[in-house]
Write a protein that holds these residues in place. Structure first.
Motif, PDB file in Angstrom:
ATOM      1  N   ILE A   1       0.844  -1.183   0.000  1.00 54.68           N
ATOM      2  CA  ILE A   1       0.000   0.000   0.000  1.00 54.68           C
ATOM      3  C   ILE A   1       0.883   1.237   0.000  1.00 54.68           C
ATOM      4  CG2 ILE A   1      -1.708   1.316   1.320  1.00 54.68           C
ATOM      5  CD1 ILE A   1      -2.835  -1.339   2.289  1.00 54.68           C
ATOM      6  N   TYR A   2       0.695   2.073  -1.008  1.00 46.54           N
ATOM      7  CA  TYR A   2       1.433   3.329  -1.128  1.00 46.54           C
ATOM      8  C   TYR A   2       0.564   4.455  -0.575  1.00 46.54           C
ATOM      9  CZ  TYR A   2       4.710   0.826  -4.141  1.00 46.54           C
ATOM     10  OH  TYR A   2       5.641  -0.051  -4.628  1.00 46.54           O
ATOM     11  N   ILE A   3       1.159   5.305   0.253  1.00 45.83           N
ATOM     12  CA  ILE A   3       0.420   6.378   0.921  1.00 45.83           C
ATOM     13  C   ILE A   3       1.121   7.695   0.622  1.00 45.83           C
ATOM     14  CG2 ILE A   3      -0.385   7.274   3.124  1.00 45.83           C
ATOM     15  CD1 ILE A   3      -0.269   4.405   4.206  1.00 45.83           C
ATOM     16  N   THR A   4       0.419   8.599  -0.068  1.00 47.03           N
ATOM     17  CA  THR A   4       0.985   9.922  -0.322  1.00 47.03           C
ATOM     18  C   THR A   4       0.767  10.812   0.899  1.00 47.03           C
ATOM     19  OG1 THR A   4      -1.056  10.506  -1.487  1.00 47.03           O
ATOM     20  CG2 THR A   4       0.803   9.777  -2.829  1.00 47.03           C
ATOM     21  N   ASP A   5       1.412  12.003   0.894  1.00 46.58           N
ATOM     22  CA  ASP A   5       1.486  12.817   2.117  1.00 46.58           C
ATOM     23  C   ASP A   5       2.095  11.977   3.231  1.00 46.58           C
ATOM     24  OD1 ASP A   5       0.558  15.534   1.733  1.00 46.58           O
ATOM     25  OD2 ASP A   5      -1.435  14.725   1.377  1.00 46.58           O
ATOM     26  N   GLY A   6       3.045  11.127   2.864  1.00 44.32           N
ATOM     27  CA  GLY A   6       3.532  10.092   3.765  1.00 44.32           C
ATOM     28  C   GLY A   6       4.109  10.603   5.068  1.00 44.32           C
ATOM     29  N   GLN A   7       4.976  11.643   5.008  1.00 44.08           N
ATOM     30  CA  GLN A   7       5.585  12.117   6.248  1.00 44.08           C
ATOM     31  C   GLN A   7       4.554  12.742   7.165  1.00 44.08           C
ATOM     32  OE1 GLN A   7       8.848  11.469   7.111  1.00 44.08           O
ATOM     33  NE2 GLN A   7       7.967  12.048   9.087  1.00 44.08           N
ATOM     34  N   LYS A   8       3.586  13.468   6.585  1.00 43.39           N
ATOM     35  CA  LYS A   8       2.526  14.051   7.409  1.00 43.39           C
ATOM     36  C   LYS A   8       1.674  12.955   8.042  1.00 43.39           C
ATOM     37  CE  LYS A   8       1.987  18.309   4.767  1.00 43.39           C
ATOM     38  NZ  LYS A   8       1.973  18.249   3.342  1.00 43.39           N
ATOM     39  N   MET A   9       1.395  11.898   7.295  1.00 44.47           N
ATOM     40  CA  MET A   9       0.614  10.792   7.847  1.00 44.47           C
ATOM     41  C   MET A   9       1.350  10.144   9.013  1.00 44.47           C
ATOM     42  SD  MET A   9      -2.323  10.525   6.262  1.00 44.47           S
ATOM     43  CE  MET A   9      -2.934   8.826   6.349  1.00 44.47           C
TER      44      MET A   9
END
Length: 232
Positions: A47-55
């Motif tokens: 699963i790829y998650i954008t806004d990754g560092q904020k998440m």
């Protein structure tokens, strides 16, 4: 930082973690990535998650760790892709998320091969999660690339780019699984047109409505339902 573990050590309590900066020739930027795996199986979904560092900063990774450890979601790999430039610390999310074909190309040619190697997984074992404008990005991806078969658009805000809806309308992609969510006083006005468009393509569409707001507490609270649906 790279932390590794052998196959018999890798578990929900001892995941394999890799944090690195990917020097993207396509984006002319260093992209920060955090890669977590709860199994060493080559068949495990990713699963790829954008806004990754904020998440990550707002609790998503800890929530995923807890859900995995408590066996409330299946084991998977997670790739948190930051929009914050590694060198300048500038947030490039609007540049990347507003129907940017180069961002798709970055995923196809640089990021996914780096994470998965070759041959990579089939699209049915690959998912993309986006929040807010990241939901717009996920919508654009769903129309423009066959890299992913599963998408979660959490509180998608689509007004900056009509090309995303056009891309979906004219897409030749088949058998997509789509999750679209909204809270209250959130993204309600954008959800119905998206859901109707996806349904017209005969994709599987799941709508989630919460009492939450346009914030990380709401999005983290959806993760158990979202991930169980993506990982079916």
């Amino acid at each position: 930082m790279i932390t590794s573990a052998s196959a018999n050590q890798c578990s929900p309590d001892n995941p394999v973690e890799q944090t690195f900066s990917l020097d993207s020739k396509i984006l002319s930027e260093q992209i920060s990535v955090v890669h977590y795996s709860f199994s060493t199986s080559k068949d495990i979904p990713v699963i790829y998650i954008t806004d990754g560092q904020k998440m990550i900063d707002n609790g998503a990774l800890e929530r995923i760790k807890t859900l995995t450890r408590e066996e409330k979601i299946p084991k998977a790999e997670y790739v948190f892709v930051s929009t914050i430039a590694a060198e300048t610390k500038e947030d490039k999310r609007n540049t990347y998320f507003f129907c940017n074909a180069d961002y798709i190309w970055f995923f196809e040619e640089e990021l996914v091969p780096r994470i998965e190697g070759a041959p990579s997984r089939k699209a049915k074992n690959r998912s993309l999660i986006g929040i807010s404008f990241g939901g717009l990005n996920a919508a654009y991806f769903s129309g423009k690339t066959d890299l992913f078969q599963n998408y979660a658009l959490l509180s998608p805000i689509t007004y900056p780019c009509d090309d995303a809806l056009k891309a979906i309308a004219f897409s030749k992609n088949k058998n997509l699984n789509i999750i679209i969510s909204t809270g209250k006083n959130d993204a309600e006005k954008y959800v119905t047109p998206l859901a109707n468009l996806y349904t017209s393509k005969e994709y599987r569409v799941k709508n989630i409505t919460t009492n939450g707001a346009h914030d990380f507490e709401n999005w983290n609270g959806q993760l158990q339902e979202v991930l169980n649906t993506l990982l079916q």
